[in-house]
Structures are given as structure tokens and as C-alpha cells.
Design a protein around this motif. Structure first.
Motif, short mmCIF file in Angstrom:
data_model
loop_
_atom_site.label_atom_id
_atom_site.label_comp_id
_atom_site.label_asym_id
_atom_site.label_seq_id
_atom_site.Cartn_x
_atom_site.Cartn_y
_atom_site.Cartn_z
N PHE A 243 13.72 41.04 19.34
CA PHE A 243 12.33 41.05 19.80
C PHE A 243 11.45 42.11 19.13
CE2 PHE A 243 8.91 41.15 23.08
CZ PHE A 243 8.61 39.80 23.05
N THR A 244 12.04 43.18 18.59
CA THR A 244 11.22 44.18 17.92
C THR A 244 10.39 43.59 16.78
OG1 THR A 244 12.71 45.99 18.52
CG2 THR A 244 11.25 46.36 16.64
N PRO A 245 10.95 42.71 15.94
CA PRO A 245 10.12 42.11 14.90
C PRO A 245 8.93 41.32 15.45
CG PRO A 245 12.43 41.78 14.40
CD PRO A 245 12.37 42.31 15.80
N VAL A 246 9.10 40.72 16.63
CA VAL A 246 7.99 40.01 17.27
C VAL A 246 6.87 40.99 17.59
CG1 VAL A 246 7.28 38.67 19.29
CG2 VAL A 246 9.51 38.24 18.22
N MET A 247 7.25 42.15 18.16
CA MET A 247 6.24 43.17 18.48
C MET A 247 5.54 43.68 17.24
SD MET A 247 7.69 45.67 21.46
CE MET A 247 9.12 46.23 20.53
N VAL A 248 6.32 43.93 16.18
CA VAL A 248 5.74 44.50 14.95
C VAL A 248 4.71 43.55 14.35
CG1 VAL A 248 6.23 45.18 12.58
CG2 VAL A 248 7.68 46.01 14.44
N THR A 249 5.07 42.29 14.21
CA THR A 249 4.14 41.35 13.58
C THR A 249 2.91 41.14 14.45
OG1 THR A 249 5.46 39.51 14.50
CG2 THR A 249 5.90 40.15 12.24
N GLU A 250 3.08 41.10 15.78
CA GLU A 250 1.91 40.97 16.64
C GLU A 250 1.05 42.21 16.57
OE1 GLU A 250 0.79 40.15 21.34
OE2 GLU A 250 2.65 39.31 20.52
N ALA A 251 1.68 43.39 16.48
CA ALA A 251 0.92 44.64 16.39
C ALA A 251 0.08 44.67 15.12
CB ALA A 251 1.87 45.83 16.42
N VAL A 252 0.66 44.24 14.01
CA VAL A 252 -0.07 44.22 12.74
C VAL A 252 -1.29 43.31 12.85
CG1 VAL A 252 0.04 43.47 10.32
CG2 VAL A 252 1.91 44.81 11.30
N ASP A 253 -1.09 42.10 13.34
CA ASP A 253 -2.19 41.14 13.45
C ASP A 253 -3.27 41.63 14.42
OD1 ASP A 253 -0.92 39.45 11.67
OD2 ASP A 253 -0.03 38.18 13.23
N ALA A 254 -2.84 42.15 15.58
CA ALA A 254 -3.79 42.58 16.60
C ALA A 254 -4.60 43.79 16.14
CB ALA A 254 -3.05 42.90 17.90
N SER A 282 15.90 40.36 10.37
CA SER A 282 15.44 39.70 11.59
C SER A 282 14.10 39.02 11.37
CB SER A 282 15.33 40.70 12.74
OG SER A 282 16.60 41.22 13.09
N LEU A 283 13.21 39.66 10.62
CA LEU A 283 11.92 39.05 10.33
C LEU A 283 12.09 37.72 9.60
CD1 LEU A 283 9.90 42.20 9.21
CD2 LEU A 283 9.22 40.66 11.05
N ARG A 284 12.97 37.74 8.61
CA ARG A 284 13.18 36.51 7.83
C ARG A 284 13.86 35.43 8.68
NH1 ARG A 284 13.95 40.39 3.58
NH2 ARG A 284 16.13 40.66 4.20
N GLU A 285 14.89 35.82 9.43
CA GLU A 285 15.64 34.85 10.23
C GLU A 285 14.77 34.21 11.31
OE1 GLU A 285 18.98 36.95 11.71
OE2 GLU A 285 19.89 37.24 9.71
N ALA A 286 13.82 34.98 11.85
CA ALA A 286 12.95 34.46 12.92
C ALA A 286 11.70 33.79 12.36
CB ALA A 286 12.56 35.59 13.86
N GLY A 287 11.56 33.77 11.04
CA GLY A 287 10.37 33.18 10.43
C GLY A 287 9.12 34.00 10.67
N LEU A 288 9.28 35.32 10.86
CA LEU A 288 8.15 36.19 11.16
C LEU A 288 7.62 36.94 9.95
CD1 LEU A 288 9.48 37.67 14.53
CD2 LEU A 288 7.60 36.05 14.25
N ASP A 289 8.22 36.67 8.78
CA ASP A 289 7.70 37.30 7.56
C ASP A 289 6.44 36.53 7.15
OD1 ASP A 289 9.31 35.12 7.06
OD2 ASP A 289 10.03 35.85 5.13
#
Length: 359
Positions: A243-254, A282-289
Motif C-alpha cells: 500500500f505504500t506505493p499507492v500512497m506515494v503515487t497519490e501524494a505526488v498527483d495530489a 511494487s510500483l511496477r507490479e501494481a501498475g502504479l508507475d
């Protein structure tokens, strides 16, 4: 229009660096693939690893970082009329750690605030300070992030055979370190400075990723004293990895949306753990890159490998390191991201950097 600038930073970590090989000696080894994923080569502890005795306290580290930041800003302690401190490991439940630092600085009167949002806390504190200074109610703000995690780690290994220590109990010793970072903020008519930040807790309904249990009021104290350890630091490595990668990508966008700027205009992005192996995998595996994350390739900066995971201290401590080593320069646009997996909190802020490197 008044702008709020970071005019100086300071960092402090206690004692000599403790290499990963020493952690293996104290608590037993980790599998090589886990070590590579953590990407931490050394950390600093305020305790003596041989005895567990305190060589200094959290308030000492916060004070020393504050003094360095004030010196770098060309400011005196008496200039500070607003102090905000983030920590999850205070010297005492009360009084607040920020007021112990206030005393050390010799300030008899100062507006103070303490935040318990973990790694996101300092970025939240920056935004609060920005709003107070913009309103004209304060002139000079001192924002501090400070963490003392090693006292909780000591009972895991002191007096024990390393081979008897469970793998899940070894992990925090390899991850966490102690330290403090501080930033001085002032209002100015000069262009640049801090932009409005974005922050959210996205962990409603989710179990904590890190849970510090003991010493609070969740259960009768006499019952807590029967536990094997008064304070137990529990880390959900799998949950954090997911879940940390989810937070990071949302933080960047927000943060970019809140500041009204595009990712292409960023020169640097400071994300603690932003360059570690497990995070990138994790970013790559979750498609969050995402496109935004890919645009930051080569621009993400952190000092995790050489300083360890230091909670509330990470953003200001790593920023101080980047500034003093010339990675951050006047004219740079920087995105500061703090994330906290205890209850999945993020905060992000864009700053147009103006402070020249300290001499």
C-alpha cells in the motif's frame, strides 16, 4: 504577494554509523533478497548497542538539528515565534517534546504545536507554518522532525542469542534509525517558496502497517507490564509493500494538483524510500508507475541507504543532506513527499527553492 521561504535547514544523527553487518551480529541475518530490497547500508542509534543505555534523548537530537538550521539561516533562537515539531517517539507522553526543545533554545514564550503523523508530519507542519506566516501572525517558524526508535529495538536483542530472534522481530532493527532534521521558514516579498500542500489519511478501515503497542492507555498499565516487552514495534512488511506505493503515487498527483504545477516542471522529488528496490518493484507490479512517476525517473532523491528509516525526521534530514551536498540549489523546484504507514497518511508540498548553499 508574500511568499514563505525555507531559509535554512539542519540535520543531526547520533553516534557512529552502524553498518548492516553489525545488525546481523546483534540479531541474526536476513535473507540476501530481503536485504537488497531494504537497500539500507547503515543507520544511527542514540542508544549504545552494547548496553541499551541512552547516550542522548530525542529532545537532544531535535535541539541539535534546530541549532544547525538556525545557524544556516543566519537566525537566532530569539527570532523564532512559531515552533512545530513532528515525532512519534517523544521523551515523555507529556510535556510535548516541542516544549522541551523550546526550553533548550532559551525561549520563554513561543507558539508551539506537536504533530503525530509519522513520516507525513513534517510536510503537514510546513503547510501549517506556511499558513501562519502568510497570515502575518508569526515572523519566523522553526519546523522539526525528530525520531528516537532505537530504545524500542534494544529489548529485541539485548541478552539474547541472535539465532533465537524471530525473523519478523529482526526486520525493524535492519530498517530503523534515529535522527532529527529542522527547517527555518520566513516570509519574504521575493518570488518562490512554499506552495500549498496536499494531505490525506487514506487508511480508514485498513489495519495499521506499523503499530507501536505498549506504554499508552489502550489497556490497564498493570496488564501491560506483564507483556514480554513493554513496547512492541510491529511492522506489517507485506502490507506496507502493497500500500505504500499507492500512497506515494497519490501524494505526488495530489501535491502537484494543489500547487497547480505539472510534473515536468519539477527538478527534484524527495521521497523517503523512493529509490529502494522493494518500492520500485511494487510500483511496477501494481501498475502504479504512472506517467507522473515515470517523469520523475532520475529526479527522486533520498538518503535512506546511509541514514536508515527515520520516521518523522526523514524529510527534513534528507533535505538537509541534499542541500548541503549541492543536490538542491537555488532555482530548483522540489516536491517533498512524506508518507506514514501506521495509518496510511501522506502529505506532499512543492517548493521553489531559493536558499543558497551554506558556506
Amino acid at each position: 504577494m508574500t511568499a514563505i521561504h525555507i531559509v535554512g535547514t539542519g540535520g543531526y544523527q547520533p553516534g557512529d554509523p552502524i553498518p548492516t553487518s553489525e545488525i546481523a551480529r546483534l540479531a541474526g541475518p536476513l535473507p540476501q533478497e530481503v536485504l537488497e530490497g531494504l537497500s539500507i547500508e547503515r543507520r544511527f542509534w542514540m542508544i549504545d548497542p552494547k548496553t541499551g543505555e541512552h547516550r542522548e534523548n530525542n529532545s537532544d537530537m531535535a535541539y541539535k538539528a534546530a541549532v544547525r538550521a538556525l545557524e544556516a539561516a543566519g537566525a537566532e533562537p530569539g527570532d523564532v515565534d512559531l515552533m512545530i515539531l513532528a515525532t512519534g517517539t517523544p521523551d515523555y507522553p507529556l510535556p510535548p517534546l516541542v516544549n522541551l526543545v523550546q526550553d533548550r533554545l532559551g525561549l520563554t514564550r513561543c507558539s508551539t504545536l506537536e504533530i503525530r503523523s509519522g513520516g507525513a508530519g513534517v510536510v503537514q507542519a510546513l503547510d501549517i507554518a506556511r499558513m501562519y506566516l502568510s497570515a502575518g501572525t508569526h515572523r519566523t517558524a522553526l519546523v522539526i522532525g525528530s525520531e528516537a526508535i532505537s530504545p524500542v529495538l534494544a529489548p529485541v536483542f539485548l541478552g539474547r542469542d541472535p539465532q533465537s530472534i524471530r525473523m519478523r522481530d529482526r526486520m525493524p532493527l535492519y530498517m530503523f534509525g534515529d535522527g532529527a532534521g529542522a527547517m527555518v521558514l520566513r516570509a519574504s516579498d521575493a518570488p518562490g517558496g512554499l506552495m500549498p500542500a496536499a494531505s490525506a489519511c487514506v487508511g480508514g478501515g485498513r489495519k495499521p502497517g506499523i503499530h507501536s503497542v505498549g506504554g499508552g492507555t489502550h489497556a490497564p498499565i498493570h496488564e501491560q507490564l506483564k507483556a514480554r516487552r513493554l513496547v512492541d514495534l510491529r511492522v506489517d512488511v507485506v502490507g506496507a509493500g502493497d500500500f505504500t506505493p499507492v500512497m506515494v503515487t497519490e501524494a505526488v498527483d495530489a501535491a502537484l494538483e494543489r500547487a497547480g504545477v505539472s510534473v515536468d516542471t519539477l527538478d527534484l522529488c524527495l521521497v523517503p524510500e523512493g529509490n529502494v528496490g522493494w518500492m520500485l518493484d511494487s510500483l511496477r507490479e501494481a501498475g502504479l508507475d504512472t506517467g507522473a512517476w515515470k517523469a520523475l525517473d532520475g529526479k527522486v532523491v533520498d538518503s535512506l541507504a546511509t541514514m536508515g528509516a527515520v520516521g518523522c525526521a526523514a524529510v527534513p534530514l534528507f533535505l538537509d543532506d541534499a542541500w548541503r551536498t549541492g543536490r538542491v540549489r537555488p532555482g530548483d523546484r522540489i516536491l517533498l513527499v512524506g508518507v506514514e504507514s501506521t495509518k496510511w497518511i501522506y502529505a506532499g508540498a512543492v517548493v521553489d527553492w531559493t536558499a543558497p548553499a551554506p558556506s
